[in-house]
Design a protein around this motif. Structure first.
Motif, PDB file in Angstrom:
ATOM      1  N   VAL A 194      61.815 -48.059 -23.836  1.00 24.37           N
ATOM      2  CA  VAL A 194      62.115 -49.430 -23.405  1.00 24.37           C
ATOM      3  C   VAL A 194      62.392 -50.301 -24.626  1.00 24.37           C
ATOM      4  CG1 VAL A 194      61.116 -51.519 -22.384  1.00 24.37           C
ATOM      5  CG2 VAL A 194      60.913 -49.336 -21.191  1.00 24.37           C
ATOM      6  N   HIS A 195      61.578 -50.122 -25.657  1.00 25.00           N
ATOM      7  CA  HIS A 195      61.798 -50.850 -26.909  1.00 25.00           C
ATOM      8  C   HIS A 195      63.141 -50.472 -27.528  1.00 25.00           C
ATOM      9  CE1 HIS A 195      61.153 -51.401 -31.373  1.00 25.00           C
ATOM     10  NE2 HIS A 195      60.946 -52.604 -30.914  1.00 25.00           N
ATOM     11  N   SER A 196      63.489 -49.182 -27.507  1.00 22.82           N
ATOM     12  CA  SER A 196      64.790 -48.742 -28.038  1.00 22.82           C
ATOM     13  C   SER A 196      65.930 -49.328 -27.213  1.00 22.82           C
ATOM     14  CB  SER A 196      64.862 -47.212 -28.022  1.00 22.82           C
ATOM     15  OG  SER A 196      63.897 -46.632 -28.866  1.00 22.82           O
ATOM     16  N   GLY A 197      65.762 -49.366 -25.889  1.00 22.96           N
ATOM     17  CA  GLY A 197      66.793 -49.952 -25.036  1.00 22.96           C
ATOM     18  C   GLY A 197      66.998 -51.427 -25.314  1.00 22.96           C
ATOM     19  N   TRP A 198      65.905 -52.138 -25.589  1.00 23.90           N
ATOM     20  CA  TRP A 198      66.011 -53.565 -25.908  1.00 23.90           C
ATOM     21  C   TRP A 198      66.794 -53.772 -27.203  1.00 23.90           C
ATOM     22  CZ3 TRP A 198      65.504 -58.110 -23.702  1.00 23.90           C
ATOM     23  CH2 TRP A 198      65.374 -59.250 -24.507  1.00 23.90           C
ATOM     24  N   LYS A 199      66.552 -52.902 -28.181  1.00 31.36           N
ATOM     25  CA  LYS A 199      67.298 -53.018 -29.432  1.00 31.36           C
ATOM     26  C   LYS A 199      68.769 -52.675 -29.229  1.00 31.36           C
ATOM     27  CE  LYS A 199      64.690 -50.425 -32.057  1.00 31.36           C
ATOM     28  NZ  LYS A 199      64.192 -49.759 -33.292  1.00 31.36           N
ATOM     29  N   LEU A 200      69.067 -51.724 -28.354  1.00 29.29           N
ATOM     30  CA  LEU A 200      70.464 -51.412 -28.054  1.00 29.29           C
ATOM     31  C   LEU A 200      71.141 -52.587 -27.353  1.00 29.29           C
ATOM     32  CD1 LEU A 200      70.199 -47.721 -26.784  1.00 29.29           C
ATOM     33  CD2 LEU A 200      71.345 -48.491 -28.867  1.00 29.29           C
ATOM     34  N   LEU A 201      70.404 -53.267 -26.490  1.00 26.79           N
ATOM     35  CA  LEU A 201      70.963 -54.422 -25.781  1.00 26.79           C
ATOM     36  C   LEU A 201      71.372 -55.521 -26.754  1.00 26.79           C
ATOM     37  CD1 LEU A 201      71.594 -55.911 -23.162  1.00 26.79           C
ATOM     38  CD2 LEU A 201      69.184 -56.561 -23.012  1.00 26.79           C
ATOM     39  N   ALA A 202      70.551 -55.805 -27.741  1.00 28.30           N
ATOM     40  CA  ALA A 202      70.875 -56.755 -28.824  1.00 28.30           C
ATOM     41  C   ALA A 202      71.436 -58.063 -28.280  1.00 28.30           C
ATOM     42  CB  ALA A 202      71.857 -56.121 -29.799  1.00 28.30           C
ATOM     43  N   LEU A 203      70.603 -58.818 -27.585  1.00 27.30           N
ATOM     44  CA  LEU A 203      71.064 -60.063 -26.955  1.00 27.30           C
ATOM     45  C   LEU A 203      71.606 -61.067 -27.965  1.00 27.30           C
ATOM     46  CD1 LEU A 203      68.390 -60.724 -24.180  1.00 27.30           C
ATOM     47  CD2 LEU A 203      70.778 -60.040 -23.902  1.00 27.30           C
TER      48      LEU A 203
END
Length: 489
Positions: free
Chosen positions: A357-366
């Motif tokens: 989930v943390h990796s996905g948040w970094k990929l999202l890069a809002l």
């Protein structure tokens, strides 16, 4: 004039002393990369629906085999969070038995692309499409991993994942199993995030590893009844590809794997090159190296590999000087899976879900998404379109439509044409064209020309044109000829 001083590791009177200094730094960096890679290899495998050991096998091949090949000297390859969604969908659709064939096919395609010197073409992809692809993957990854994070079972379709969130949240806060899973998962995320704020010396130990170790230890000491990683026999998990499963869908999946993993690897290479002053990446050779790695992964039925920016950045920041660091990290992974496989069985699935989930948040890069929208709304629209379609359909559809939208936007941008009509007297008109006269602007050009009375004498100034395509050239010639014919009558 700028003088460049040698780095300390390059100094010394003999090759032996230089090697000693370099090897010491590479050895230390390899341990750091190993500690970062281990939980990620396991987490990506579990999230992809395959045995955890197969993720480590891919990391071993990415470290030892790809690490020895020419291409990039600093970036590290292995299973990547960006491919998790693609692998999970593929395994669900074709079965784990087809994974080896698909990865083998992807590796062969990458080898062909590298031999044909197509590596540099991947650098021409619009940044908006790349950001959209990563953001879409991040959203899908987070959406799927919220379920094991809260002790639930992940639904198959995106729509079911979205509609099931209220029930998932209610289960997570009202049941013992849900609270236990959510607790260790959130603890992993919190430690991983807060670890980045610790002093530099403390950060030498990767936050990812600290989060996994502490959360797993808490689960063991507290006696929490949470699902844990199933550890099997590594030799039993490795299998030769079954060529009998080849069909149109499998071949299409191999092509998608090849294109996505190649793009991610070469995008990573461009980013890693900006982090160090050593040799630059040779993109075609790197593509061949990735192809060799994926071919071997396919032959043993492991996960696909790609260059991973998290491990690569850790490698550079840890002071690596040569490719020896990434090769050694593969050796440590191999020793771990052979000597200590039982340790993996202590890790709760929710801990790895928190990590992803943390990796996905970094990929999202809002922040990057917001910055793109502020700077160029059209580029932002391409980004959102790409990400939205990846979430609502699949990775291939979203990426291809995003690429098409980026090409259409570029064609529109480079076809800007300014047509100015000014009177020079009672019977004369001056028409000035500036910009790019392409077929996309042909209607506007003809509309401006045809508004000029045929009785007028026209001077046409084309000196401001940067490009005049065949369609506009023929249209101007035909208009000029008709205009002359009318005046001569």
């Amino acid at each position: 004039m700028i003088a460049l001083a040698n780095r300390p590791s390059d100094q010394g009177s003999g090759g032996g002393s230089r090697w000693s200094a370099t090897f010491g730094k590479d050895l230390a960096a390899s341990v750091v990369v190993f500690l970062v890679a281990l939980p990620l290899c396991v987490g990506v495998a579990v999230a992809s629906g395959v045995p955890a050991e197969l993720g480590i096998v891919t990391g071993v091949i990415g470290g030892i085999v790809v690490g020895l090949l020419p291409g990039s000297s600093m970036q590290v390859s292995g299973p990547a969070a960006g491919l998790t969604v693609l692998v999970a969908d593929t395994v669900a659709q074709h079965g784990i038995g087809a994974l080896g064939v698909i990865v083998l096919g992807a590796g062969l395609v990458q080898l062909l692309l590298g031999v044909l010197r197509c590596g540099t073409w991947f650098r021409a992809i619009s940044p908006a499409v790349v950001q959209g692809m990563l953001a879409g993957i991040g959203l899908v990854l987070m959406l799927g991993q919220l379920y094991p994070l809260m002790g639930g079972t992940q639904p198959r379709t995106t729509w079911d994942k979205v509609t099931g969130l209220p029930a998932l949240a209610a289960n997570a806060v009202t049941t013992t199993a849900g609270l236990s899973a959510l607790g260790v998962g959130l603890l992993t995320i919190i430690i991983t995030v807060l670890w980045q704020r610790t002093p530099a010396r403390v950060r030498a130990v990767p936050g990812v590893l600290v989060g996994v170790v502490v959360a797993s230890a808490v689960a063991v000491v507290a006696g929490l009844d949470v699902p844990r990683i199933a550890v099997g026999d590594l030799a039993a998990e490795l299998r030769l590809p079954d060529l009998s499963v080849i069909n149109t869908g499998v071949l299409g999946a191999a092509l998608v794997f090849a294109l996505v993993s190649s793009a991610e690897s070469l995008f990573s290479a461009a980013a890693v090159d900006r982090m160090h002053t050593g040799p630059r990446t040779h993109y075609n050779r790197e593509l061949v190296a990735q192809g060799v790695g994926n071919t071997l992964c396919g032959l043993v039925g492991a996960l696909p590999m790609t260059a991973v920016i998290v491990r690569s950045a850790a490698n550079v920041q840890a002071g690596a000087r040569t490719k020896a660091s990434r090769v050694l990290h593969g050796v440590w992974l191999l020793l771990f899976v052979v000597l200590f496989p039982g340790v993996l069985g202590l890790i709760p699935v929710a801990v790895l879900a928190g990590l992803l989930v943390h990796s996905g948040w970094k990929l999202l890069a809002l922040k990057n998404v917001a910055s793109t929208l502020r700077v160029d709304r059209a580029e932002g629209a391409v980004l959102i379109l790409t990400a939205g379609l990846i979430v609502s359909t699949d990775l291939l559809t979203g990426t291809l439509v995003g690429l098409g939208a980026a090409v259409a936007k570029t064609a529109w941008d480079v076809s800007r044409l300014n047509v100015t009509v000014s009177p020079l007297g009672d019977d004369d008109e001056l028409v000035v064209l500036r910009g790019n006269a392409t077929f996309l602007r042909l209607p506007r050009l003809l509309a401006a020309l045809e508004r000029i009375p045929l009785t007028k004498h026209v001077q046409l100034d084309l000196t401001g044109l940067r490009h005049l395509d065949q369609a506009c050239r023929e249209a101007i010639d035909q208009w000029a000829e008709r205009h002359r014919d009318v005046r001569q009558e």
